[in-house]
Each structure stands twice: as C-alpha cells, then as structure tokens.
Scaffold this active site. Structure first.
Site, PDB file in Angstrom:
ATOM      1  CB  SER A 142     -40.277  86.605  62.526  1.00  0.00           C
ATOM      2  OG  SER A 142     -41.441  87.298  62.124  1.00  0.00           O
ATOM      3  CE1 TYR A 154     -40.003  90.615  66.983  1.00  0.00           C
ATOM      4  CE2 TYR A 154     -40.994  90.678  64.794  1.00  0.00           C
ATOM      5  CZ  TYR A 154     -40.713  90.003  65.965  1.00  0.00           C
ATOM      6  OH  TYR A 154     -41.136  88.699  66.114  1.00  0.00           O
TER       7      TYR A 154
HETATM    8  O1  NJP Z   1     -45.175  86.329  72.540  1.00  0.00           O
HETATM    9  P1  NJP Z   1     -45.336  86.279  74.131  1.00  0.00           P
HETATM   10  P2  NJP Z   1     -45.044  85.165  71.445  1.00  0.00           P
HETATM   11  N1  NJP Z   1     -35.966  86.773  79.472  1.00  0.00           N
HETATM   12  O2  NJP Z   1     -45.193  87.692  74.557  1.00  0.00           O
HETATM   13  C1  NJP Z   1     -40.388  85.711  77.151  1.00  0.00           C
HETATM   14  C2  NJP Z   1     -41.880  85.472  67.947  1.00  0.00           C
HETATM   15  N2  NJP Z   1     -42.888  85.825  66.966  1.00  0.00           N
HETATM   16  O3  NJP Z   1     -45.363  83.842  71.962  1.00  0.00           O
HETATM   17  O4  NJP Z   1     -40.091  86.677  80.690  1.00  0.00           O
HETATM   18  C3  NJP Z   1     -36.670  85.630  79.397  1.00  0.00           C
HETATM   19  O5  NJP Z   1     -46.559  85.521  74.499  1.00  0.00           O
HETATM   20  C4  NJP Z   1     -41.718  86.006  77.824  1.00  0.00           C
HETATM   21  O6  NJP Z   1     -41.693  85.600  79.183  1.00  0.00           O
HETATM   22  P3  NJP Z   1     -41.547  86.573  80.472  1.00  0.00           P
HETATM   23  C5  NJP Z   1     -41.499  86.525  68.945  1.00  0.00           C
HETATM   24  O7  NJP Z   1     -40.594  87.468  68.407  1.00  0.00           O
HETATM   25  C6  NJP Z   1     -44.115  86.211  67.371  1.00  0.00           C
HETATM   26  O8  NJP Z   1     -45.774  85.670  70.251  1.00  0.00           O
HETATM   27  O9  NJP Z   1     -42.241  85.780  81.518  1.00  0.00           O
HETATM   28  N3  NJP Z   1     -37.805  85.484  78.720  1.00  0.00           N
HETATM   29  C7  NJP Z   1     -42.646  85.074  77.060  1.00  0.00           C
HETATM   30  O10 NJP Z   1     -42.611  83.775  77.606  1.00  0.00           O
HETATM   31  C8  NJP Z   1     -40.837  85.662  69.999  1.00  0.00           C
HETATM   32  O11 NJP Z   1     -39.498  85.383  69.639  1.00  0.00           O
HETATM   33  C9  NJP Z   1     -45.069  86.548  66.412  1.00  0.00           C
HETATM   34  O12 NJP Z   1     -42.209  87.860  80.123  1.00  0.00           O
HETATM   35  C10 NJP Z   1     -38.294  86.574  78.109  1.00  0.00           C
HETATM   36  C11 NJP Z   1     -42.037  85.068  75.674  1.00  0.00           C
HETATM   37  O13 NJP Z   1     -40.690  85.554  75.776  1.00  0.00           O
HETATM   38  C12 NJP Z   1     -41.639  84.361  69.941  1.00  0.00           C
HETATM   39  O14 NJP Z   1     -42.373  84.397  68.728  1.00  0.00           O
HETATM   40  C13 NJP Z   1     -44.755  86.474  65.055  1.00  0.00           C
HETATM   41  C14 NJP Z   1     -37.624  87.798  78.124  1.00  0.00           C
HETATM   42  C15 NJP Z   1     -42.813  85.953  74.727  1.00  0.00           C
HETATM   43  O15 NJP Z   1     -44.095  85.414  74.608  1.00  0.00           O
HETATM   44  C16 NJP Z   1     -42.618  84.161  71.075  1.00  0.00           C
HETATM   45  O16 NJP Z   1     -43.491  85.284  71.136  1.00  0.00           O
HETATM   46  C17 NJP Z   1     -43.483  86.065  64.699  1.00  0.00           C
HETATM   47  C18 NJP Z   1     -36.416  87.880  78.846  1.00  0.00           C
HETATM   48  N4  NJP Z   1     -35.702  89.019  78.931  1.00  0.00           N
HETATM   49  C19 NJP Z   1     -42.561  85.739  65.651  1.00  0.00           C
HETATM   50  N5  NJP Z   1     -38.352  88.699  77.415  1.00  0.00           N
HETATM   51  C20 NJP Z   1     -46.438  87.007  66.782  1.00  0.00           C
HETATM   52  N6  NJP Z   1     -46.878  86.857  68.026  1.00  0.00           N
HETATM   53  O17 NJP Z   1     -47.160  87.527  65.890  1.00  0.00           O
HETATM   54  C21 NJP Z   1     -39.441  88.037  76.964  1.00  0.00           C
HETATM   55  O18 NJP Z   1     -43.177  85.995  63.388  1.00  0.00           O
HETATM   56  N7  NJP Z   1     -39.408  86.764  77.376  1.00  0.00           N
END
Ligand code: NJP
Length: 234
Positions: A142, A154
């Site tokens: 990020s 974070y």
């Molecule tokens: O968010 P979101 P993003 N085990 O909430 C999964 C980074 N980032 O696409 O398990 C397995 O749509 C969750 O799946 P589920 C951010 O830090 C973002 O924005 O089904 N999976 C979902 O598929 C992250 O590293 C921004 O709930 C787990 C996914 O993670 C990445 O981008 C800016 C889990 C999250 O998808 C993707 O985030 C930036 C677990 N325990 C970096 N917990 C931004 N959005 O502004 C969660 O610089 N997931």
C-alpha cells in the site's frame, strides 16, 4: 512466451472474493491465465468461478490467518492444476479509527493475523511451487506501507508487507522468481463501508498486477505505486 505457455500458467489469488482480488482474477483470466481463487466467502468465490468458467477458474475457500488451512488450500490447488506459477498475496483487512491512543485492540490483532502472518503463510506454503516454475510473487502492499499515516496500525502492517517484499526479493535472488509490490492509494472496494467516488477502481489496480505478471522473464518490476489523480483545482 507463446500463447499456449501463457494459457498453462496458474495464478493463485488470495482475497479473491471481492475488490482488487476479484478484479485481478477477471483481468488475469482475460490475459490467458488459469486461476486458483481463495478467500473465506464461498458464495462469492463460486459466483466468480461460474463467471470465469470452470476450465479457467478453481476456488478453494480458506482463512489465510490459519497456516494449516493455507497448507490444505495450496495442496488442493496443486492437486487440481499440478502447478502454481504465480501468487498474488492480496488478502487484507483494515482497522478502526482512534490511533494508538484509543483504537480497538482486537482490530490490531486481526490486521497482524491477516495482513502480515497471512501473507507470510501464503509465501511459506507456495514458494516451493513458485520456485519450481521460476514464477512470480506479487504482494498487495500500500502507499500506507511507503509513507507516514497518522496513528495508523494498518499502515504499520503494510510497512511490514513492504519489508516482506524487499526481504523475499533478496532471498530469491538467482532463483528466477520475480517479486512485485503493488502499492495502491485509496481504491473504491468493500474494504470501506461507504463508496469512494474519487478513489481508484479495483480494475485500475488489477491492470497493474497483470502488467507486472506479463513482462518478459528478464524484466523484474519491483514496485508499482498507483494513486488516484488529484482532482482538478478550481
Ligand atoms: O478490499 P476487499 P480490497 N482469510 O475488502 C479477503 C489492500 N489495499 O480489495 O474472506 C482469507 O474488497 C476478503 O475475503 P473474505 C488491502 O489492505 C486496499 O480493497 O471472503 N481472506 C476479500 O476477498 C488488501 O490487502 C486499499 O472476506 C480474507 C479481501 O481479503 C487488498 O488491498 C488501498 C481474510 C479483501 O477485499 C485487497 O483489499 C491499499 C481472511 N482471514 C491497499 N480476511 C483500498 N481499498 O483503498 C479478508 O493501499 N480476506
């Protein structure tokens, strides 16, 4: 790389059920890769597999914060495809406001378990296969892992992801495996409760991932920081 070689290549995406991960699955499928998709939300993964087609996508639900679960997930993927060429370690969670003065500490634990340990477990369980393929590791860091954010735990976890990327690149020097850190600014995804109209869209980040993956073998894209263009001044 010929088209048929590209078509054989398998990319494992964590956090594939929504946002950046799901958009990258679509973009990588379009580019000719086969996908292994993981997250906890079985229903969302199933819908994505149905959309992309079973010949191109395979889902294995898994909680990335549990090492044994990731091990089982990776074993299942290797049994299905016989290989993993690239890994996109992308699953991540955010935290609440309050800074180090008053933010809820449970959120800190979750961020360590998913954003740091989850990524490390993904590497530990897949590197054997990625090395065999002389493949590619892509990590979602990020801009928060490259700059100072006020009172942000974070941000601290994303600085750890940057460190993991730098250290891994040194560890893998000479193996033929490339390591790319993707460092987005704000992206309009379910990561936030409210829509973010001025932010990047998930597809904007997905294009960066596919750009890194599709470079010729001698090109090693170290880091891509992708930010929204500032709004026009009045
Ligand atoms: O968010 P979101 P993003 N085990 O909430 C999964 C980074 N980032 O696409 O398990 C397995 O749509 C969750 O799946 P589920 C951010 O830090 C973002 O924005 O089904 N999976 C979902 O598929 C992250 O590293 C921004 O709930 C787990 C996914 O993670 C990445 O981008 C800016 C889990 C999250 O998808 C993707 O985030 C930036 C677990 N325990 C970096 N917990 C931004 N959005 O502004 C969660 O610089 N997931």
């Amino acid at each position: 790389m010929t088209e048929s070689q590209q078509n054989d290549r398998v990319v494992l995406i964590t956090g594939a059920s929504s946002g950046i991960g799901a958009a990258t699955a679509r973009a990588a499928a379009e580019a000719g890769y086969r996908l292994a998709l993981t997250a906890r939300s079985t229903d969302k993964l199933d819908r994505l597999v149905a959309e992309l087609g079973r010949e191109r996508a395979f889902a294995v639900p898994c909680d990335v914060s549990r090492f044994e679960a990731q091990q089982r997930m990776v074993d299942t993927v290797v049994k299905h495809y016989g290989r993993i060429d690239a890994v996109f370690a992308n699953a991540g969670v955010g935290g609440g406001p309050g800074g180090f003065s008053s933010a809820p500490v449970d959120g800190w634990r979750a961020m360590v378990e998913v954003n740091i340990l989850g990524v490390a477990y993904t590497l530990r369980t897949t590197l054997e296969h990625v090395k065999k393929a002389r493949g590619h590791v892509v990590l979602t860091g990020s801009v928060a892992g490259r700059r100072t954010l006020t009172g942000s735990f974070y941000s601290a976890t994303k600085w750890a992801v940057s460190a993991i990327g730098y250290g891994l690149r040194e560890e893998l020097k000479g193996s033929g495996v490339r390591v790319t850190l993707i460092e987005p600014g704000m992206v309009d995804t379910p990561f936030f409760d409210d829509p973010k109209p001025d932010a990047l869209r998930p597809d904007d980040v997905a294009r960066s991932v596919v750009y890194a993956l599709t470079q010729p073998d001698h090109v090693d894209v170290h880091e891509l920081m992708v930010l929204p263009t500032p709004p026009l001044a009045d």
